[in-house]
Design a protein around this motif. Sequence first.
Motif, short mmCIF file in Angstrom:
data_model
loop_
_atom_site.label_atom_id
_atom_site.label_comp_id
_atom_site.label_asym_id
_atom_site.label_seq_id
_atom_site.Cartn_x
_atom_site.Cartn_y
_atom_site.Cartn_z
N ALA A 185 10.41 3.11 1.48
CA ALA A 185 10.83 2.18 2.52
C ALA A 185 9.64 1.34 2.93
O ALA A 185 8.61 1.88 3.37
N LEU A 186 9.75 0.03 2.81
CA LEU A 186 8.64 -0.87 3.11
C LEU A 186 8.55 -1.08 4.62
O LEU A 186 9.49 -1.53 5.26
N ASP A 187 7.39 -0.74 5.18
CA ASP A 187 7.11 -0.91 6.60
C ASP A 187 5.92 -1.85 6.72
O ASP A 187 4.77 -1.43 6.62
N GLY A 188 6.20 -3.15 6.90
CA GLY A 188 5.12 -4.13 6.84
C GLY A 188 4.61 -4.23 5.42
O GLY A 188 5.34 -4.58 4.50
N SER A 189 3.35 -3.86 5.23
CA SER A 189 2.77 -3.85 3.88
C SER A 189 2.56 -2.44 3.35
O SER A 189 1.96 -2.25 2.28
N THR A 190 3.08 -1.43 4.08
CA THR A 190 2.90 -0.03 3.68
C THR A 190 4.23 0.57 3.27
O THR A 190 5.25 0.37 3.92
N LEU A 191 4.20 1.34 2.18
CA LEU A 191 5.40 2.00 1.68
C LEU A 191 5.48 3.40 2.28
O LEU A 191 4.54 4.20 2.15
N ARG A 192 6.58 3.68 2.96
CA ARG A 192 6.80 4.99 3.56
C ARG A 192 7.78 5.80 2.71
O ARG A 192 8.54 5.26 1.92
N ASP A 193 7.76 7.13 2.91
CA ASP A 193 8.68 8.03 2.20
C ASP A 193 8.65 7.75 0.70
O ASP A 193 9.67 7.55 0.03
N VAL A 194 7.45 7.75 0.16
CA VAL A 194 7.24 7.37 -1.25
C VAL A 194 7.83 8.43 -2.18
O VAL A 194 7.64 9.64 -1.98
N LYS A 195 8.53 7.96 -3.21
CA LYS A 195 9.02 8.83 -4.28
C LYS A 195 8.45 8.33 -5.60
O LYS A 195 8.48 7.14 -5.89
N ILE A 196 7.94 9.28 -6.40
CA ILE A 196 7.33 8.93 -7.68
C ILE A 196 8.43 8.90 -8.75
O ILE A 196 9.05 9.93 -9.04
N PHE B 173 0.84 -1.20 0.00
CA PHE B 173 0.00 0.00 0.00
C PHE B 173 0.88 1.25 0.00
O PHE B 173 1.75 1.40 0.87
N ALA B 174 0.62 2.14 -0.95
CA ALA B 174 1.44 3.35 -1.09
C ALA B 174 0.51 4.57 -1.11
O ALA B 174 -0.16 4.82 -2.11
#
Length: 405
Positions: free
Chosen positions: A35-46, A22-23
Amino acid sequence: MTEYKITRLGLYGDGIAEGPVFAPMTLPGEVVTGALDGSTLRDVKIITPSDARVAPPCRHFKSCGGCQLQHASDALVAEWKTDVIAQALAAQGIRTEIRPIVTSPARSRRRATFAARRTKKGTMSGFHGRASGTVIEIPDCQLVEPALLEAREIAEALAELGGSRKATLAVTVTSSPRGLDIQASGGKPLDGPLRITLAGLCESRGFARLTWEDEVIAQRAPPVQRFGVADVCPPPGAFMQATAHGEAQLLAAVQEAVQGAKRIVDLFAGCGTFTLPLAENAEILAVEGDAQMLEAMDKGWRMAKGLKTVTHAARDLYRRPLLPDEFKKFDAVVIDPPRAGAEAQTAELVRSEISRIAYVSCNPITFARDVAQMVAGGFTLDWVQPVDQFRWSSHIELAAQLTRR
């Protein structure tokens, strides 16, 4: 760093990649890293943006949690919300006409709940930050009516008078033709001096009504809402549609679905959003679990001119749904349940002889579940009208017509 291809939007507006991953604030077709945190993407860059990505109209979007989809074009949001409805129905084996979605304009939300708190330097108010308890100030919010945005100062004044440094005061502000209707919760316990101070604030600032927790402190004028030709003063905190535009669209769909009916049951009637306009042409029985809302509706009906008979019954439709015999003298039903839907009441509608239903829903999943029960029982889902009165959010509303085959 691993790259992820966003394939779709989830029910809460997050982009979803294979995994699932999930992003937040991404769109289908985009390639992203993070950065993958569990199933969530943190600090997303496009890495590769979607053609449907737009500049958010509100400068608070990235930090404020009030909106989820300002980075997507209106066309993409409309398509996605329509598809959520279609997919929910398809999961139940149902296909029907889904009409073009109608979307409320920016700055049209007539109710907002501000978080207000005292700080070392004074007070502040706004909305909670995205996925956090931090209060984000939102002086240029593009979502709410301008009058509500100005009420942030009132929320701060209330926090100064009755808030604490350790807790956040929730201040719900609703616009009405006679002034702002304000309800505060989470503050200090009421005592004599605080009552007097709050009443003085209501008078000096010109509110229509001020409620502290569940106690009305002062009312300078009834904060009425107009339903058809009737003026209704809802009890503090009572449910109402988010925008006047959205309410009008839902009402038009309901009126179309029950057109020609002379005796109608309105289930989960609230304060009469649909009951009172429909009473211009039909006799109505309004059923609602909250007796205070029915009392407000009844007063509005008695003061209005030219309406047909409206009767009402306070009843918990989850525990005591109307039974088939109780529908015998009616031509049509309007049903507008909370997000949980109306599974028990739907079963009784199927067993009744009612042949026409207008169903209003704020949850496509429970709507599809209830409709599947009705279709299996002999009804046809004729059409669905999506209504987006929660602009830029993942929230979806709709109205639908069902007729018995």
